[in-house]
Design a protein around this motif. Structure first.
Motif, PDB file in Angstrom:
ATOM      1  N   LEU A   1       0.691  -1.045  -0.074  1.00 44.62           N
ATOM      2  CA  LEU A   1      -0.055   0.077   0.168  1.00 44.62           C
ATOM      3  C   LEU A   1       0.867   1.319   0.207  1.00 44.62           C
ATOM      4  O   LEU A   1       0.645   2.221  -0.778  1.00 44.62           O
ATOM      5  CB  LEU A   1      -0.863   0.247   1.219  1.00 44.62           C
ATOM      6  CG  LEU A   1      -1.967  -1.111   1.223  1.00 44.62           C
ATOM      7  CD1 LEU A   1      -2.821  -0.937   2.579  1.00 44.62           C
ATOM      8  CD2 LEU A   1      -2.968  -1.243   0.159  1.00 44.62           C
ATOM      9  N   ARG A   2       1.935   1.215   0.748  1.00 45.03           N
ATOM     10  CA  ARG A   2       2.851   2.190   1.200  1.00 45.03           C
ATOM     11  C   ARG A   2       3.429   2.565  -0.541  1.00 45.03           C
ATOM     12  O   ARG A   2       3.728   3.884  -1.059  1.00 45.03           O
ATOM     13  CB  ARG A   2       3.822   2.142   2.174  1.00 45.03           C
ATOM     14  CG  ARG A   2       3.574   3.243   3.148  1.00 45.03           C
ATOM     15  CD  ARG A   2       4.503   2.957   4.407  1.00 45.03           C
ATOM     16  NE  ARG A   2       4.976   1.698   4.725  1.00 45.03           N
ATOM     17  CZ  ARG A   2       4.361   1.002   5.627  1.00 45.03           C
ATOM     18  NH1 ARG A   2       3.197   1.349   6.257  1.00 45.03           N
ATOM     19  NH2 ARG A   2       4.570  -0.322   5.787  1.00 45.03           N
ATOM     20  N   VAL A   3       4.069   1.549  -0.972  1.00 48.50           N
ATOM     21  CA  VAL A   3       4.688   1.619  -2.307  1.00 48.50           C
ATOM     22  C   VAL A   3       3.821   2.436  -3.342  1.00 48.50           C
ATOM     23  O   VAL A   3       4.217   3.274  -3.963  1.00 48.50           O
ATOM     24  CB  VAL A   3       5.135   0.158  -2.758  1.00 48.50           C
ATOM     25  CG1 VAL A   3       5.587   0.163  -4.229  1.00 48.50           C
ATOM     26  CG2 VAL A   3       6.175  -0.369  -1.780  1.00 48.50           C
ATOM     27  N   LEU A   4       2.512   1.770  -3.315  1.00 45.47           N
ATOM     28  CA  LEU A   4       1.660   2.307  -4.457  1.00 45.47           C
ATOM     29  C   LEU A   4       1.577   3.943  -3.961  1.00 45.47           C
ATOM     30  O   LEU A   4       1.501   4.563  -4.881  1.00 45.47           O
ATOM     31  CB  LEU A   4       0.400   1.612  -4.311  1.00 45.47           C
ATOM     32  CG  LEU A   4       0.443   0.256  -4.932  1.00 45.47           C
ATOM     33  CD1 LEU A   4      -0.850  -0.458  -4.712  1.00 45.47           C
ATOM     34  CD2 LEU A   4       0.878   0.234  -6.446  1.00 45.47           C
ATOM     35  N   GLU A   5       1.134   3.983  -2.675  1.00 44.96           N
ATOM     36  CA  GLU A   5       0.898   5.624  -2.304  1.00 44.96           C
ATOM     37  C   GLU A   5       1.917   6.291  -2.791  1.00 44.96           C
ATOM     38  O   GLU A   5       1.965   7.568  -3.114  1.00 44.96           O
ATOM     39  CB  GLU A   5       0.473   5.737  -0.837  1.00 44.96           C
ATOM     40  CG  GLU A   5      -0.820   5.624  -0.616  1.00 44.96           C
ATOM     41  CD  GLU A   5      -1.177   5.416   1.051  1.00 44.96           C
ATOM     42  OE1 GLU A   5      -0.358   5.196   1.824  1.00 44.96           O
ATOM     43  OE2 GLU A   5      -2.446   5.071   1.292  1.00 44.96           O
ATOM     44  N   ASN A   6       3.377   6.125  -2.483  1.00 43.95           N
ATOM     45  CA  ASN A   6       4.485   6.944  -2.700  1.00 43.95           C
ATOM     46  C   ASN A   6       4.763   6.927  -4.202  1.00 43.95           C
ATOM     47  O   ASN A   6       5.486   7.893  -4.564  1.00 43.95           O
ATOM     48  CB  ASN A   6       5.630   6.264  -1.874  1.00 43.95           C
ATOM     49  CG  ASN A   6       5.483   6.406  -0.276  1.00 43.95           C
ATOM     50  OD1 ASN A   6       4.678   7.276  -0.051  1.00 43.95           O
ATOM     51  ND2 ASN A   6       5.963   5.312   0.157  1.00 43.95           N
ATOM     52  N   SER A   7       4.519   6.166  -5.110  1.00 46.91           N
ATOM     53  CA  SER A   7       4.696   6.065  -6.287  1.00 46.91           C
ATOM     54  C   SER A   7       3.877   6.397  -7.588  1.00 46.91           C
ATOM     55  O   SER A   7       3.998   6.806  -8.583  1.00 46.91           O
ATOM     56  CB  SER A   7       5.460   4.866  -6.701  1.00 46.91           C
ATOM     57  OG  SER A   7       4.481   3.722  -6.566  1.00 46.91           O
ATOM     58  N   MET A   8       2.649   6.590  -6.988  1.00 44.77           N
ATOM     59  CA  MET A   8       1.683   7.004  -7.628  1.00 44.77           C
ATOM     60  C   MET A   8       0.933   8.532  -7.532  1.00 44.77           C
ATOM     61  O   MET A   8       0.808   8.902  -6.282  1.00 44.77           O
ATOM     62  CB  MET A   8       0.425   6.068  -7.908  1.00 44.77           C
ATOM     63  CG  MET A   8       1.044   4.738  -8.592  1.00 44.77           C
ATOM     64  SD  MET A   8      -0.462   3.438  -8.507  1.00 44.77           S
ATOM     65  CE  MET A   8      -1.893   4.071  -9.489  1.00 44.77           C
ATOM     66  N   GLU A   9       0.729   9.225  -8.733  1.00 41.33           N
ATOM     67  CA  GLU A   9       0.119  10.536  -8.428  1.00 41.33           C
ATOM     68  C   GLU A   9      -1.279  10.449  -9.027  1.00 41.33           C
ATOM     69  O   GLU A   9      -1.601   9.560  -9.890  1.00 41.33           O
ATOM     70  CB  GLU A   9       0.889  11.623  -9.424  1.00 41.33           C
ATOM     71  CG  GLU A   9       2.355  11.769  -8.663  1.00 41.33           C
ATOM     72  CD  GLU A   9       3.165  12.591  -9.349  1.00 41.33           C
ATOM     73  OE1 GLU A   9       2.768  13.142 -10.537  1.00 41.33           O
ATOM     74  OE2 GLU A   9       4.312  12.782  -9.080  1.00 41.33           O
ATOM     75  N   ASP A  10      -1.894  11.528  -8.740  1.00 43.46           N
ATOM     76  CA  ASP A  10      -3.426  11.706  -9.129  1.00 43.46           C
ATOM     77  C   ASP A  10      -4.302  10.564  -9.013  1.00 43.46           C
ATOM     78  O   ASP A  10      -5.041  10.099  -9.607  1.00 43.46           O
ATOM     79  CB  ASP A  10      -3.169  12.123 -10.774  1.00 43.46           C
ATOM     80  CG  ASP A  10      -2.712  13.187 -11.158  1.00 43.46           C
ATOM     81  OD1 ASP A  10      -2.809  14.138 -10.439  1.00 43.46           O
ATOM     82  OD2 ASP A  10      -2.041  13.467 -12.265  1.00 43.46           O
ATOM     83  N   ILE A  11      -4.062  10.068  -7.636  1.00 43.63           N
ATOM     84  CA  ILE A  11      -5.145   9.133  -7.207  1.00 43.63           C
ATOM     85  C   ILE A  11      -5.643   9.310  -6.055  1.00 43.63           C
ATOM     86  O   ILE A  11      -5.029  10.045  -5.389  1.00 43.63           O
ATOM     87  CB  ILE A  11      -4.451   7.523  -7.121  1.00 43.63           C
ATOM     88  CG1 ILE A  11      -3.146   7.490  -6.040  1.00 43.63           C
ATOM     89  CG2 ILE A  11      -4.019   6.975  -8.387  1.00 43.63           C
ATOM     90  CD1 ILE A  11      -2.862   6.179  -5.732  1.00 43.63           C
TER      91      ILE A  11
END
Ligand SMILES: Nc1ncnc2c1ncn2[C@@H]1O[C@H](COP(=O)(O)OP(=O)(O)OP(=O)(O)O)[C@@H](O)[C@H]1O
Ligand SMILES: [Mg+2]
Lengths: 402, 233
Positions: free
Chosen positions: A80-90
Motif C-alpha cells: 500500500l505504501r509503495v503504491l501511495e508513494n509512487s503514484m500521482e493523481d489517485i
C-alpha cells in the motif's frame, strides 16, 4: 440579398397559399425530426439515469488482484505504501476487508455488510456524507473503533439520525466489538433499493481496515486484493499503473499472477451499448427523414408541373435560370424548415412526456436542436434540387405554350 | 432612323428532318426606333414564331438577329433573359399574369429580376399602374379583375422597367370590343411616348391603326407597307 429576401417572401406566400397540401407534405419531415429529437432526448435521459444509478452503486474504483493459484505471494501494508508513494493523481489505495455480520444499535439489530478500508474508501460510494465525517487517515493509522453508516441504517438501528457519537456493536463470525458512529452517508438510491427489495434489510457499515483486522481476525500483512480509487477519467490508466508496479515489486513479470479490473471497463461497455442503441434509433429517424425528403421532392415536382406557365411568364420577363432555381429551392427549404420546427416542438413535447413518465431527466441539447433544424433545411435543398433544376431549365416558349 | 431590330435571312424550322415545319423561311426585316408595326397573316403563317424571335424567346435555326446592332441570335439562356428584361415588354393574348400575386406584385416582377430595390420598385410599379388607369386595383389579384383590367396590368408590367420595345401578340384576342378599344388606345399612346410597338393581329381593324403593316404567309414576308390609312389621333 434583397433578391433572396424576395424569393423567401414569395416562398412563404406560396406555402400559405396551399395550406393543407403543405401540411401533408411536411408530415414526413415533421415525423422524422420529431423522432430524431425525442429519440436523442430519450437516449440522453436514459444514459444519464443509468449513469447516475451506476455511480451511486459503484463509485470510481478498480481492483488489483493476486491470483493465489499462480503465486504464493500476497499483499502487505508495505505494498500500500509503495503504491501511495509512487503514484500521482489517485485518491488512494486500500485493502478491502468485507464480511457479512450483524450490527446492534440502541433500538434494533440487523444483518450488515461490514467494510474495512482506508480513508479513501470514502469514494467507494457516490453517496455523500450528510452528517459528521468519514474516518481520517490518522484514525485508520491508530486503529480507532469508529464507523460510518447509511442514513437509513441509523434510523433502523437507533430510531433517529441523531446518532453521531452513539455506539454500535458489530459482530462477525462470533467476534464482536463496540464502534462509535462518526458519520452518516446519504441513503442508497431507488435503483439499489429496488434491486435489494426482495432481500432482508442489510446495513452497510464502514470501518478502518486496521481496527477491522484487529477485531475480526483479518491479517493486514496478508491479503490478495488492493482497491485503487481515482477519477473516472484516468481510472483505467491508474489501475493499470498499479498493476504494473505490483508486478515489478513482487517480481511476477510474465506470470499473469496479478490481474487488474476497473469499473471503467464496465461503464465503457455500457457506453458502447448506449451508443449502439442510439445509432440504431438515429438510423431509423434518418430513414424517415429521407422518406420525408422524397415526399417533398414529389410535391415540388408536382408544383413545378402545375406552375409551368408561371415559370414561363417569369422567364419571359427576365428571370434567369438561377432566379428560378432560387425560387424553388427556397420554397422546398422553407417547407422542410417549417416542418423541422414543428417537428422539434412535437419532438420536445414527446420527449417531455416520455421522460417524465419514466422518471428520466429531460436533456435537450440546444446544439442538437439547431443541428436538426439545419439538417431539415439541407434535406429541403437536396431533395428540392432536382425539381428546381427541372423548373429552371424549362425553355420559356415551351413553358408558355402550356 | 436608327435601326433597332434587324433580322437577316432568318429561318426557323420545327422538327427538322421528317415532317419538318418551316415556320420562318429566309425572313429579312428591319424595324427602327419608335415605329408602330402591325404583323398580320393567316393562322399558322408564322406570326408568333417571328414574335418569339424578336422577343428573344427563341433562337433562329439559321440567319442572324441584331438588336441594337448586337447579335443576339446565339446567346445563352441567361443572356437572353437579361435582354428580355431590359429591352422587351411582352403583352400576350392570354395576359399571362401570375394568379397568386396582386396587380402590384405582378408589375414589380421584372423589376425584381433587374435587382431594383423595394422602394424604387414600388414607385415604378405605381407609375406604371397609374398610367394604365389602375390606381384603384393595385392590391387585386388577377381573378378579381375583368379581362380588360388584367390586360392593362400586363401592359403596366411590360412598361414598368421602360424597355424600348413592346411586343404584343394578339393583345385583344381575349377581349370584348370596348375593352379592345381601350387597350389599343393605350398601345397607341405608348407608341406616341416614343416606344417601338409591334402588334401581331389578324384583326384588320387593329392593323389599320398601325403606321406600318407587314403581312406574312407561309413563313415568308409577303408585303411590307406604310399604312396609307394611318392617322394620329
Ligand atoms: N413548337 C412547335 N413545334 C412544331 N411546330 C410548330 C411549333 N410552333 C409552331 N409550329 C408551327 O409553325 C407554324 C407557325 O406557327 P405560329 O404559331 O408562328 O403561327 P401564327 O401565325 O402565330 O398562328 P396563329 O395566328 O394561329 O397564332 C405553324 O405551322 C405551327 O404549326
Ligand atoms: Mg400566334
Amino acid at each position: 440579398m434583397g433578391r433572396l429576401g424576395e424569393y423567401f417572401r414569395s416562398a412563404i406566400k406560396q406555402i400559405m397559399h396551399n395550406g393543407y397540401r403543405t401540411f401533408m407534405t411536411m408530415l414526413g419531415i415533421i415525423i422524422g425530426i420529431a423522432a430524431v429529437i425525442s429519440v436523442v432526448a430519450l437516449g440522453n435521459g436514459m444514459t444519464d439515469y443509468v449513469k447516475e444509478e451506476f455511480n451511486g452503486l459503484y463509485g470510481n474504483f478498480g481492483y488489483v488482484n493476486l491470483d493465489i493459484g499462480k503465486t504464493t505471494e500476497y499483499f502487505t501494508m508495505e505494498d500500500l505504501r509503495v503504491l501511495e508513494n509512487s503514484m500521482e493523481d489517485i485518491k488512494g489505495v486500500s485493502p478491502s476487508f468485507q464480511s457479512q455480520g450483524r450490527a446492534r444499535g440502541t433500538r434494533e439489530s440487523y444483518i450488515a455488510t461490514i467494510d474495512g478500508g482506508a480513508e479513501c474508501q470514502l469514494y467507494a460510494l457516490a453517496n455523500p456524507i450528510v452528517k459528521g465525517q468519514y474516518f481520517s487517515k490518522q484514525q485508520v493509522d491508530t486503529s480507532q473503533r469508529v464507523c460510518v453508516m447509511l442514513r437509513t441504517d441509523a434510523t433502523k438501528l437507533f430510531g433517529t439520525e441523531e446518532c453521531i457519537g452513539k455506539e454500535v456493536e458489530l459482530s462477525i463470525r462470533g467476534k464482536s466489538a463496540i464502534y462509535t458512529v462518526i458519520g452518516l452517508r446519504e441513503a442508497m438510491n431507488t435503483m439499489y433499493n429496488t434491486l435489494m427489495s426482495t432481500q432482508e434489510y442489510s446495513a452497510i457499515i464502514e470501518i478502518p481496515y486496521t481496527s477491522c483486522a484487529t477485531d475480526f481476525g483479518y491479517d493486514m500483512n496478508k491479503f490478495y486484493q488492493i482497491i485503487v480509487y481515482a477519477e473516472q477519467s484516468n481510472l483505467q490508466d491508474k489501475v493499470n499503473e498499479a498493476q504494473e508496479i505490483m508486478v515489478n515489486h513482487h517480481s511476477l513479470r510474465g506470470e499473469n499472477a496479478i490481474t487488474a479490473y476497473s469499473m471503467a471497463d464496465l461503464s465503457g461497455s455500457f457506453d458502447e451499448l448506449m451508443n449502439a442503441i442510439s445509432t440504431f434509433l438515429i438510423l431509423v429517424a434518418v430513414i424517415s427523414l429521407v422518406v420525408g425528403g422524397i415526399g417533398i421532392m414529389n410535391i415540388m415536382l408536382v408544383s413545378v408541373t402545375e406552375r409551368t406557365r408561371e415559370i414561363g411568364i417569369r422567364k419571359s420577363i427576365g428571370a434567369r435560370t438561377g432566379a428560378i432555381m432560387a425560387q424553388f429551392l427556397s420554397e422546398s427549404a422553407m417547407l422542410t424548415l417549417i416542418g423541422g420546427i414543428i417537428g422539434i416542438i412535437v419532438g420536445i413535447t414527446l420527449a417531455y412526456i416520455i421522460c417524465s413518465t419514466l422518471g428520466f431527466k429531460l436533456i435537450i441539447d440546444p446544439e442538437g436542436v439547431i443541428g436538426t433544424a439545419l439538417f431539415s433545411i439541407i434535406i429541403g435543398l437536396v431533395f428540392g434540387l432536382y425539381p428546381a433544376l427541372k423548373a429552371a431549365r424549362m425553355k420559356p416558349i415551351d413553358a408558355l405554350r402550356v | 432612323m436608327k435601326k433597332l431590330v434587324e433580322i437577316k435571312d432568318v429561318c426557323k424550322i420545327y422538327n427538322p428532318g421528317e415532317n419538318e415545319v418551316r415556320a420562318l423561311n429566309h425572313v429579312n426585316l428591319t424595324i427602327g426606333e419608335n415605329e408602330f408595326v402591325a404583323i398580320i397573316g393567316q393562322s399558322g403563317s408564322g406570326k408568333s414564331t417571328l414574335m418569339n424571335m424578336i422577343g428573344c424567346l427563341d433562337i433562329p435555326t439559321s440567319g442572324k438577329y441584331y438588336l441594337h446592332g448586337k447579335d443576339v441570335s446565339h446567346m445563352s439562356d441567361d443572356e437572353q433573359s437579361d435582354i428580355r428584361n431590359e429591352e422587351i415588354g411582352f403583352i400576350f393574348q392570354g395576359f399571362n399574369l401570375i394568379q397568386s400575386l396582386t396587380a402590384m406584385e405582378n408589375v414589380e416582377l421584372p423589376l425584381i429580376y433587374r435587382g431594383i430595390g423595394k422602394r424604387e420598385r414600388d414607385r415604378l410599379a405605381e407609375v406604371a399602374l397609374n398610367s394604365v388607369g389602375l390606381e384603384k386595383r393595385k392590391n387585386h389579384r388577377p381573378n378579381e379583375m375583368s379581362g380588360g383590367q388584367q390586360q392593362r396590368v400586363a401592359i403596366a408590367r411590360a412598361i414598368a422597367q421602360a424597355p424600348p420595345i413592346l411586343l404584343a401578340d394578339e393583345p385583344t384576342g381575349n377581349l370584348d370590343s370596348s375593352s379592345s378599344k381601350e387597350i389599343i388606345k393605350i398601345i397607341k399612346r405608348l407608341y406616341r411616348e416614343g416606344r417601338t410597338v409591334i402588334v401581331i393581329t389578324h384583326d384588320s381593324g387593329i392593323a389599320k391603326q398601325a403606321k406600318r403593316i407587314i403581312t406574312i404567309s407561309d413563313g415568308e414576308i409577303q408585303s411590307d407597307i406604310i399604312n396609307p390609312d394611318y392617322k394620329e389621333d
